[in-house]
Design an enzyme around this catalytic site. Structure first.
Site, PDB file in Angstrom:
ATOM      1  N   ASP A   1     -26.418 -28.168 -15.272  1.00 57.18           N
ATOM      2  CA  ASP A   1     -27.481 -29.159 -15.214  1.00 57.18           C
ATOM      3  C   ASP A   1     -27.785 -29.570 -13.776  1.00 57.18           C
ATOM      4  O   ASP A   1     -26.889 -29.667 -12.939  1.00 57.18           O
ATOM      5  CB  ASP A   1     -27.052 -30.390 -16.034  1.00 57.18           C
ATOM      6  CG  ASP A   1     -28.087 -31.476 -16.055  1.00 57.18           C
ATOM      7  OD1 ASP A   1     -29.177 -31.230 -16.595  1.00 57.18           O
ATOM      8  OD2 ASP A   1     -27.813 -32.572 -15.530  1.00 57.18           O
TER       9      ASP A   1
ATOM     10  N   GLU B   1     -30.136 -24.683 -14.280  1.00 56.82           N
ATOM     11  CA  GLU B   1     -31.366 -25.462 -14.373  1.00 56.82           C
ATOM     12  C   GLU B   1     -31.748 -25.823 -12.940  1.00 56.82           C
ATOM     13  O   GLU B   1     -31.246 -26.799 -12.377  1.00 56.82           O
ATOM     14  CB  GLU B   1     -31.174 -26.723 -15.212  1.00 56.82           C
ATOM     15  CG  GLU B   1     -32.486 -27.468 -15.423  1.00 56.82           C
ATOM     16  CD  GLU B   1     -32.328 -28.974 -15.544  1.00 56.82           C
ATOM     17  OE1 GLU B   1     -33.275 -29.626 -16.006  1.00 56.82           O
ATOM     18  OE2 GLU B   1     -31.278 -29.504 -15.173  1.00 56.82           O
TER      19      GLU B   1
END
Length: 779
Positions: free
Chosen positions: A449, A502
Site C-alpha cells: 500500500d 500501489e
C-alpha cells in the site's frame, strides 16, 4: 510432599536463522568458598545468615522496573560464603526454596524489601531448585526463570543488530518453549532506549514487579523466560523511559491479540496442519507475467458481516471459484485498533485481526482457498502506522520505529507516523514481516500500500514542511533500498509469490528487477489507466469523442511496467459512488456501460482486479459496516435480474479469459497487442487484437456509444492463407439478453473478405450493439 527433581538448566545455541535450538547442560552454580554445613531440622526450613541481601537502592531500581540486568541479581549466584539466592515475589507471604539431590533440602527465604526474598545456601553445587510460594494462604510450586540463560543466541543478536534476521518472528515476541527442562514462555522485545522493561500480564495481575526483563547488551533486546506460562496468556511490556515515564506497549511481534478495542498481546502456538502442499508446489513453478490473474478484492470483515474465518472458509472459496477469479486480494488482515481504517492503520504487524478468529483460523481460510484453486494476496502496509499509545509510536519513549525528524515522521494525509527505513532494525522488522506472511500463512502475494508516499520525502508536504535527502532531492533513498531488499528477500525465500505495488507516479523501474536497479515488484497497479478510463466513462456519450485519448493513452506506456488494472475499493468510497453510479444515462445505460467497460478491461493488457459488489453492479458505494448489497440479487428485488446479469457476465469473462491465452500469455510484451483502430473517436469505438505466444488472435471491439452500428467494417488479422476460410465467432457479447442487454450482435459466424481496412488485408462487417463490447475468435 514429593521431592521435585528438576533437570539442570541448559544453554541455548542458535542456528542463525531462528531455527532449531540445541540444549546444552550448564555447570552447576559453584561458590568459591564452602561455608560450614548447617543441617536443617526435618520438614523445617534452614536458618541462614542474611548476607544475600542487597542495598536498598538496588532493590528499589529492581522493584521499580528500572534495572537493566535483573538476572545478575535474581536467581542463584556464587558468593564467598556459598550461594546467594534472590527471588522477587511481590505480595508473597512466604517463599521456600527446595533443592534437588541427595543433600537437598528446604530453605526459607527472608523477605528483605518490597517483595525481594533472599537466602544464603551452604551448597557448593546448586544444579536445580524450585520455589514454594505462599500467597494469602494459597501455596504454589514454581520454577525460577532467573536461573535460565537467554533464549536468544549470539548469532541471533548479531543478525538483529545488522538488520539481517530474516526470521525475526522466531526470536522476538513470545514463544512457548522448554528451557532447562522447564516449560514456559520466552519473551523478547527490542527497546534500545528503555531504562527497564517488564512483562505485565494476566498471570501477574498486570503488575510487572515480579517479571523484570534483562537487557542483552548493545542489541537493544530485552529478554525473559517465564516458567509455567503457555498458550493463551495475555500480556504487554511495561517500559521505563529515560525521562521517568512508564509505558504499557503491546508486543510488536505478537502472533495474536485480544479482540479490539482491547489491546493486549496473546501468547500463541500454532497447531495447524496445512493441506496445501500440492498448491505450493504448483505455485513455485508458476510465472505470473504470462499466466492469467483475475483478482477479487475483499474486505473480509464486511464481505459477509459477522462470519468468522472458518465460516468464511466455507462460503468464500465456493463463491470465488464459481465466478472464476484466480485470486482474492484481502484488504489488510493484520491487527488494527480502528475498524473504520479498514485495516490500513496496523498495530499488530505479525497478527491477523482477532475480530474473526485466531491465527489458526485464518490459516484454515487460506488453506481452504488454496484447495479451491484460488491464490491469496494480502494488503501489506509498511508505509505508516497509527499513533495509538499502546502500539509502535515512540515505543520506548523516544522515536524508534519512526524517524526522529518530525518533518519525516508525520504522515500528513492519514494522521499517522512513517517508518524509519534508514534504521537497520526497523528495516529488518518490515522485511521479516513480509517473509512472515508468505512463510507462516502461505499467502501468494503482497499488495504493498501507498508506495508513492514512501518514495518521495515531499509526498503531500508543501513548502518547507519536508526534509530533503543528503543530495538536496525529494527521493527517499532509504525507502528505495528497503523496498528493494524486501522484494529480493521475498522472491528468494518464497518461490512463486508475487509482490504488487500501489504506486501512482511515474517512478521508473517499479517492476524492474533489483539487480538492474529497479524496485523489484512483480506488478504495479495501473492507476493512470484507472483514472483516465473512469474519467472518460463519466462523460455523456455525446461528449466522449472529445476525450477518446483517455481510453487509448494507456497503451503508450503499457509496457513500461508490468501492470495490474485496478477497480479497487478506493473507487467506491468517500462519495465516489459505486461503479455503476459513475456511468451516465438511465439505469439500463448505466449497466450497459459497466458491462462494456468490464469486457474492455478484461481484454486490455494487464491483470484485472475488481472490488466486491462490483461483480453484480451494486448501486450504492461500499459501507464497511454492511458490506455488499447481496439482497439486490434476491427474487424480491425488482431489478434482481439486472444485477444477476452483470454477475453472469463476470463469470463468463473469467472463464473466457482463463481459457484464452491471447489475453495473458504476452501480457508484458508489445507483440501481444495491436490496435485495429484506436482513433475512431467520432464513433466512440475501440478495436484491438490480443495474441498468444503462437500468434493466435482474439479481437475486442468496444462501442461506447448508445447507437447501434450495423455493417461496421473492422480490419481483421489474417488467420488463413485463403481468406475464404477466415471465419470468426462472437465468443462474448455484453449486450446478450442473459446479461441484461438488448440481444443485438453477431450470432452467426462472421466471414472475413479481402477488403483492406484499418491497414489490414482482410476485414468484415459487424453489428456493434449499443454500449457494448464483443470478442471475436477465429473458428
Amino acid at each position: 510432599m514429593t521431592q521435585y527433581d528438576p533437570p539442570r538448566p541448559t544453554a541455548t545455541t542458535v542456528d542463525g536463522t531462528g531455527g532449531t535450538r540445541e540444549q546444552q547442560p550448564l555447570p552447576p552454580v559453584r561458590p568459591t568458598v564452602a561455608p560450614p554445613r548447617h543441617e536443617p531440622e526435618p520438614d523445617a526450613p534452614a536458618e541462614l545468615a542474611a548476607d544475600a541481601t542487597l542495598a536498598p537502592s538496588e532493590v528499589s531500581r529492581l522493584v521499580g522496573g528500572w534495572h537493566h540486568n535483573p538476572h545478575g541479581i535474581l536467581g542463584a549466584h556464587p558468593v564467598p560464603q556459598g550461594t546467594a539466592v534472590r527471588v522477587l515475589r511481590p505480595f508473597a507471604e512466604r517463599v521456600v526454596l527446595e533443592t534437588e539431590g541427595p543433600d537437598g533440602g528446604s530453605f526459607e527465604l527472608t523477605h528483605q524489601q518490597d517483595g525481594l526474598f533472599t537466602a544464603l545456601l551452604p551448597e557448593q553445587d546448586l544444579p536445580g531448585y524450585r520455589l514454594r510460594v505462599n500467597y494469602a494462604g494459597s501455596e504454589v510450586l514454581q520454577d525460577d526463570g532467573y536461573r535460565m540463560l537467554p533464549t536468544l543466541g549470539e548469532t541471533d543478536l548479531h543478525l538483529i543488530g545488522e538488520g539481517r534476521h530474516e526470521e525475526l518472528w522466531n526470536v522476538l515476541g513470545s514463544h512457548v518453549r522448554t528451557v532447562g527442562g522447564v516449560r514456559g514462555t520466552a519473551f523478547a522485545v527490542w527497546a534500545p532506549n528503555a531504562s527497564g522493561v517488564r512483562v505485565i500480564a494476566d498471570f501477574n495481575g498486570w503488575n510487572g514487579a515480579a517479571h523484570p526483563m534483562r537487557s542483552l547488551g548493545g542489541s537493544g533486546v530485552w529478554e525473559l523466560f517465564v516458567p509455567g506460562i503457555g498458550e493463551g496468556a495475555h500480556y504487554k511490556y511495561e517500559i521505563a523511559t529515560r525521562d521517568g515515564r512508564m509505558l504499557q506497549k503491546a508486543d510488536p511481534l505478537a502472533r495474536a491479540t485480544e479482540v479490539p478495542p482491547a489491546t493486549a498481546s496473546v501468547v500463541h502456538t500454532s497447531s495447524y496442519a496445512w493441506q496445501d502442499q500440492a498448491w505450493l508446489d504448483k505455485r513455485a513453478r508458476a510465472t505470473h507475467h504470462d499466466s492469467p490473474m483475475s483478482v477479487y478484492e475483499i474486505h473480509l470483515a464486511s464481505w459477509r458481516p459477522g462470519l468468522t474465518y472458518r465460516e468464511l472458509a466455507v462460503e468464500l472459496p465456493a463463491y470465488v471459484r464459481d465466478l472464476g477469479f484466480t485470486h482474492v486480494e484481502l484488504m489488510p488482515v493484520m491487527e488494527h485498533p480502528f475498524g473504520g481504517s479498514w485495516g490500513y492503520q496496523v498495530s499488530g504487524f505479525y497478527a491477523p485481526t482477532s475480530r474473526m478468529g485466531g491465527p489458526d483460523d485464518f490459516k484454515f481460510l487460506v488453506d481452504a482457498l488454496h484447495r479451491a484453486g484460488i491464490g491469496v494476496i494480502v494488503d501489506w502496509v509498511p508505509a505508516h502506522f497509527p499513533k495509538d499509545d499502546f502500539a509502535l509510536a515512540r515505543f520506548d519513549g523516544l522515536p524508534l520505529y519512526e524517524p526522529a525528524d518530525p518533518l519525516r515522521a508525520e504522515h500528513p494525509d492519514w494522521g499517522t507516523l512513517e517508518f524509519d527505513y534508514g534504521r537497520a532494525e526497523v528495516r529488518n522488522f518490515l522485511v521479516a514481516n513480509a517473509v512472515f506472511w508468505c512463510h507462516e500463512y502461505h499467502v501468494d502475494g503482497l499488495r504493498v500500500d501507498a508506495v508513492a508516499s514512501m518514495l518521495y520525502l515531499d509526498y503531500s508536504r508543501e513548502g518547507d514542511a519536508w526534509s530533503p535527502n543528503a543530495g538536496g532531492g525529494r527521493e527517499n533513498w532509504d525507502a528505495v533500498r528497503f523496498l528493494q531488499e524486501m522484494n529480493a528477500t521475498v522472491y528468494r525465500r518464497c518461490p512463486g509469490v508475487v509482490t504488487v505495488a500501489e504506486e501512482s507516479t511515474a517512478w521508473p523501474g517499479v517492476t524492474k528487477p533489483t539487480e538492474h536497479s529497479g524496485l523489484g515488484f512483480g506488478l504495479k497497479w495501473n492507476m493512470g489507466w484507472m483514472h483516465d478510463s473512469l474519467t472518460y466513462l463519466a462523460h455523456e456519450p455525446v461528449h466522449r469523442k472529445f476525450h477518446h485519448n483517455e481510453m487509448t493513452f494507456s497503451m503508450v506506456y503499457a509496457y513500461s511496467e508490468n501492470y495490474l488494472l485496478p477497480i479497487s475499493h478506493d473507487e467506491v468510497v468517500h462519495g465516489k459512488g459505486a461503479l455503476v453510479s459513475k456511468m451516465p444515462g438511465d439505469w439500463w445505460q448505466q449497466r450497459a456501460n459497466v458491462r462494456a467497460y468490464l469486457a474492455f478491461m478484461w481484454a486490455h493488457p494487464g491483470k484485472n482486479l475488481i472490488f466486491m459488489g462490483t461483480e453484480f453492479a451494486q448501486g450504492a458505494e461500499w459501507d464497511h459496516d454492511t458490506g455488499p448489497q447481496w439482497w439486490v440479487l434476491g427474487e424480491d428485488w425488482p431489478a434482481a435480474a439486472d444485477h444477476r446479469g452483470v454477475q453472469d457476465l463476470v463469470r463468463d469473462l473469467n472463464r473466457l479469459y482463463t481459457d484464452s491465452p491471447a489475453l495473458w500469455r504476452r501480457d508484458t510484451h508489445p507483440s501481444g497487442f495491436s490496435w485495429i483502430d484506436g482513433g475512431a473517436a467520432e464513433d466512440n469505438v475501440f478495436s484491438f487484437i490480443r495474441f498468444d505466444d503462437t500468434g493466435r488472435p482474439l479481437v475486442c471491439v468496444t462501442n461506447l456509444s448508445p447507437v447501434v452500428r450495423t455493417g461496421y467494417r473492422v480490419g481483421l488479422p489474417t488467420v488463413h492463407a485463403d481468406v475464404r476460410d477466415s471465419v470468426w465467432l462472437e465468443v462474448l457479447n455484453t449486450d446478450t439478453a442473459v446479461y441484461g442487454g438488448s440481444g443485438l450482435g453477431n450470432p452467426d459466424p462472421v466471414k472475413a473478405d479481402p477488403t483492406p481496412w484499418n491497414g489490414r488485408d482482410t476485414s468484415a462487417e459487424l453489428t456493434l450493439p449499443p454500449l457494448a463490447t464483443i470478442w471475436l475468435s477465429p473458428a
